[in-house]
Design an enzyme around this catalytic site. Structure first.
Site, PDB file in Angstrom:
ATOM      1  N   GLU A 283      13.253   7.247  12.437  1.00  0.00           N
ATOM      2  CA  GLU A 283      12.448   7.807  11.353  1.00  0.00           C
ATOM      3  C   GLU A 283      12.879   9.228  11.001  1.00  0.00           C
ATOM      4  O   GLU A 283      12.158  10.185  11.260  1.00  0.00           O
ATOM      5  CB  GLU A 283      10.950   7.749  11.702  1.00  0.00           C
ATOM      6  CG  GLU A 283      10.623   8.051  13.136  1.00  0.00           C
ATOM      7  CD  GLU A 283       9.161   7.853  13.489  1.00  0.00           C
ATOM      8  OE1 GLU A 283       8.512   6.966  12.915  1.00  0.00           O
ATOM      9  OE2 GLU A 283       8.679   8.606  14.348  1.00  0.00           O
ATOM     10  N   PRO A 284      14.042   9.353  10.377  1.00  0.00           N
ATOM     11  CA  PRO A 284      14.488  10.680   9.944  1.00  0.00           C
ATOM     12  C   PRO A 284      13.696  11.182   8.738  1.00  0.00           C
ATOM     13  O   PRO A 284      13.318  10.394   7.873  1.00  0.00           O
ATOM     14  CB  PRO A 284      15.950  10.450   9.557  1.00  0.00           C
ATOM     15  CG  PRO A 284      16.050   9.001   9.228  1.00  0.00           C
ATOM     16  CD  PRO A 284      15.001   8.292  10.046  1.00  0.00           C
ATOM     17  N   GLY A 285      13.410  12.463   8.707  1.00  0.00           N
ATOM     18  CA  GLY A 285      12.762  13.081   7.553  1.00  0.00           C
ATOM     19  C   GLY A 285      13.733  14.071   6.931  1.00  0.00           C
ATOM     20  O   GLY A 285      14.403  13.794   5.928  1.00  0.00           O
ATOM     21  N   ARG A 286      13.830  15.217   7.590  1.00  0.00           N
ATOM     22  CA  ARG A 286      14.700  16.294   7.126  1.00  0.00           C
ATOM     23  C   ARG A 286      16.126  15.821   6.838  1.00  0.00           C
ATOM     24  O   ARG A 286      16.749  16.254   5.880  1.00  0.00           O
ATOM     25  CB  ARG A 286      14.735  17.347   8.249  1.00  0.00           C
ATOM     26  CG  ARG A 286      15.576  18.551   8.038  1.00  0.00           C
ATOM     27  CD  ARG A 286      15.740  19.276   9.381  1.00  0.00           C
ATOM     28  NE  ARG A 286      14.524  19.282  10.170  1.00  0.00           N
ATOM     29  CZ  ARG A 286      13.615  20.265  10.161  1.00  0.00           C
ATOM     30  NH1 ARG A 286      13.825  21.323   9.432  1.00  0.00           N
ATOM     31  NH2 ARG A 286      12.546  20.181  10.917  1.00  0.00           N
ATOM     32  N   TYR A 327       8.507  29.619  11.220  1.00  0.00           N
ATOM     33  CA  TYR A 327       9.404  29.267  12.331  1.00  0.00           C
ATOM     34  C   TYR A 327      10.577  30.226  12.464  1.00  0.00           C
ATOM     35  O   TYR A 327      11.528  29.920  13.161  1.00  0.00           O
ATOM     36  CB  TYR A 327      10.053  27.896  12.112  1.00  0.00           C
ATOM     37  CG  TYR A 327       9.178  26.745  11.729  1.00  0.00           C
ATOM     38  CD1 TYR A 327       8.109  26.355  12.526  1.00  0.00           C
ATOM     39  CD2 TYR A 327       9.475  25.995  10.596  1.00  0.00           C
ATOM     40  CE1 TYR A 327       7.349  25.249  12.181  1.00  0.00           C
ATOM     41  CE2 TYR A 327       8.713  24.892  10.253  1.00  0.00           C
ATOM     42  CZ  TYR A 327       7.647  24.528  11.050  1.00  0.00           C
ATOM     43  OH  TYR A 327       6.906  23.426  10.710  1.00  0.00           O
ATOM     44  N   CYS A 354       1.998  39.355  -0.493  1.00  0.00           N
ATOM     45  CA  CYS A 354       1.529  40.538   0.229  1.00  0.00           C
ATOM     46  C   CYS A 354       1.555  40.279   1.719  1.00  0.00           C
ATOM     47  O   CYS A 354       0.510  40.222   2.372  1.00  0.00           O
ATOM     48  CB  CYS A 354       0.136  40.898  -0.231  1.00  0.00           C
ATOM     49  SG  CYS A 354       0.182  41.691  -1.813  1.00  0.00           S
ATOM     50  N   GLU A 355       2.739  40.052   2.252  1.00  0.00           N
ATOM     51  CA  GLU A 355       2.962  39.828   3.679  1.00  0.00           C
ATOM     52  C   GLU A 355       4.324  40.421   3.992  1.00  0.00           C
ATOM     53  O   GLU A 355       5.319  40.030   3.378  1.00  0.00           O
ATOM     54  CB  GLU A 355       3.043  38.319   3.995  1.00  0.00           C
ATOM     55  CG  GLU A 355       1.817  37.508   3.732  1.00  0.00           C
ATOM     56  CD  GLU A 355       0.729  37.710   4.771  1.00  0.00           C
ATOM     57  OE1 GLU A 355       1.049  38.036   5.929  1.00  0.00           O
ATOM     58  OE2 GLU A 355      -0.445  37.564   4.395  1.00  0.00           O
TER      59      GLU A 355
HETATM   60  C1  LIG Z   1       8.122  14.898  11.589  1.00  0.00           C
HETATM   61  C2  LIG Z   1       8.356  13.607  12.249  1.00  0.00           C
HETATM   62  C3  LIG Z   1       9.555  12.934  12.057  1.00  0.00           C
HETATM   63  C4  LIG Z   1      10.693  13.484  11.263  1.00  0.00           C
HETATM   64  O1  LIG Z   1      11.196  14.663  11.764  1.00  0.00           O
HETATM   65  P1  LIG Z   1      12.501  15.264  11.059  1.00  0.00           P
HETATM   66  O2  LIG Z   1      12.853  16.425  11.894  1.00  0.00           O
HETATM   67  O3  LIG Z   1      12.115  15.666   9.680  1.00  0.00           O
HETATM   68  O4  LIG Z   1      13.523  14.186  11.083  1.00  0.00           O
HETATM   69  C5  LIG Z   1       9.686  11.697  12.635  1.00  0.00           C
HETATM   70  N1  LIG Z   1       8.698  11.159  13.372  1.00  0.00           N
HETATM   71  C6  LIG Z   1       7.534  11.789  13.574  1.00  0.00           C
HETATM   72  C7  LIG Z   1       6.487  11.139  14.373  1.00  0.00           C
HETATM   73  C8  LIG Z   1       7.319  13.028  13.029  1.00  0.00           C
HETATM   74  O5  LIG Z   1       6.170  13.645  13.243  1.00  0.00           O
END
Ligand SMILES: *Cc1c(COP(=O)(O)O)cnc(C)c1O
Length: 425
Positions: A283-286, A327, A354-355
């Site tokens: 499950e890639p996001g980034r 981060y 304003c930070e």
């Molecule tokens: C955020 C998340 C991801 C994706 O993380 P990335 O760093 O964006 O790939 C996958 N699985 C779970 C459960 C997450 O919380």
């Protein structure tokens, strides 16, 4: 970087023209890049190994249009809230390909997940397990679940985006007395169909060691639960976290650098333990969306503090990109209308909030610049739009998608009246 043009061309689109057409700040997202990444997932994972699935972690960047793109590519999505479920539903996303995560799903969210028939619940704790069983009973539906396991592995990343260590708010700790009880409970529940386990070790990883260490632990667990509680694991979700390039210092690896050793380890251990290999899910996001996005800003005031530093003010910052403040995330950028000019100065890019912490980039090398120039910050596709706020009552920027050099508005710019629209007095 220099491609013979005066203006920064991003996936076939002239970014200065986009800034003029839509105004700044502006999120630009390349559909071509998203599709390339999905293609790599198919080639390196889905088509190469059978009994596999990929889902996009939608919290990185979610719009209805994004749901449609991902769905066309044959990839599912992860959601972590009722709002994300609702977005997927409104986009017509096939809900059986939705995986519902979250460490404290509310009753309303669980009900929405059941009503919309999400494909999997990833259950984080025993309270959620009992709640889900009771709510599913009311609707007379059996829900497919995985248990989220905390494998007790530290990943080499920022503390706030590391999730797999023992002391974590996510998941069920790997203690036999807790976990075996949970599995037994789930197996006895009428409206719960336990399919297997999930782990996610962290984010922005450049090494595969965390995944492999977690896998050793999980595969051992799968063997033990097979023997001790006679539970056969049908699915194993190994999470996401594959790293991308934000700056020149980052050296991201191709997906296969993670996938091949992961699949080899699973295959080897399954043979050793005489187990049928479960379905494997990533499950890639980034990794899918991060480098697909850039943010365009207009440069305003230039403040030179002699012998200290030069601050460059931009018309956005923390509200559209909180990651540097949150981060200490690093970004790289270019002056989009001066790509043919020599880099002669080192400057600090300051957001307009304003930070004091609203600093987007430190020590960026730039040519001689003037107010009105366009700054393009790279790799802002993930966790920018989705984390954006209205701090200082600043409207959120629009999102423009580009494909084959053609641009289209996906999200319009927020107005002041949008911001005030929920005030009831
Ligand atoms: C955020 C998340 C991801 C994706 O993380 P990335 O760093 O964006 O790939 C996958 N699985 C779970 C459960 C997450 O919380």
């Amino acid at each position: 970087m220099f491609n013979g043009e005066k203006n920064f061309i991003f996936h076939g689109s002239d970014t200065v023209k986009l800034a003029n057409k839509y105004g700044t700040p502006l999120y630009v997202v390349s559909e071509d890049h998203i599709i390339d990444r999905c293609t790599e997932i198919k080639e390196s994972f889905l088509n190469k190994y059978e009994n596999t699935r990929a889902v996009y972690a939608s919290k990185a960047f979610l719009t209805k249009e994004m749901c449609k793109i991902v769905s066309r590519e044959g990839i599912g999505i992860d959601v972590v809230s009722g709002g994300e479920i609702y977005t997927a539903m409104k986009a017509g996303f096939p809900m059986e390909n939705v995986i519902f995560h979250g460490n404290n799903k509310t009753i309303d969210e669980i009900e929405l997940g059941i009503e919309t028939n999400v494909g999997r619940f990833v259950v984080d704790n025993l309270y959620e397990l009992e709640l889900l069983n009771a709510l599913a009973a009311e609707k007379n539906k059996v829900m497919n679940i995985l248990f989220r396991i905390t494998p007790g592995v530290d990943s080499y990343t920022h503390e706030y985006i590391s999730t797999g260590q023992v002391d974590s708010k996510f998941g069920i700790p790997l203690k036999e007395e807790i976990l075996f009880e949970a599995i037994n409970m789930a197996m006895d529940m009428e409206y719960i169909n336990l399919l297997g386990f999930h782990f996610h070790v962290g984010s922005q990883l450049f090494e595969n060691t965390s995944h492999l260490m977690a896998l050793d632990i999980l595969l051992e667990l799968i063997r033990n639960v097979g023997e001790k509680v006679e539970f056969e694991t049908k699915e194993l979700n190994v999470g996401g976290g594959f790293g991308i390039r934000y700056t020149k210092e980052d050296n991201p690896k191709p997906l296969s650098y993670f996938i091949d050793p992961i699949m080899e380890r699973i295959q080897d251990k399954c043979e050793e333990f005489n187990l049928e290999r479960p379905k494997i899910i990533i499950e890639p996001g980034r990794w899918i969306i991060g480098e697909a996005g850039i943010t365009l800003y207009t440069i305003g005031g230039i403040k030179e503090i002699p012998n200290v530093r030069t601050y460059i003010g931009i018309d956005g910052g923390l509200p559209d990109n909180p990651r540097p403040a949150l981060y200490r995330a690093s970004y790289d950028g270019v002056v989009a209308n001066r790509m043919d000019e020599e880099l002669v100065n080192k400057v600090t890019i300051a957001g307009k909030c304003c930070e004091s912490g609203d600093i987007l980039i430190r020590d960026l090398e730039v040519p001689e610049i003037e107010p009105g120039d366009i700054l393009a910050v790279k790799s802002t596709g993930a966790y920018n739009y989705s984390m954006a706020s209205n701090y200082n009552m600043i409207p959120r920027p629009p999102v423009v998608m580009i494909k084959d050099g053609v641009d289209r508005l996906v999200i319009r710019r927020e107005t002041y009246d949008d911001i005030l629209s929920r005030e009831v007095i």
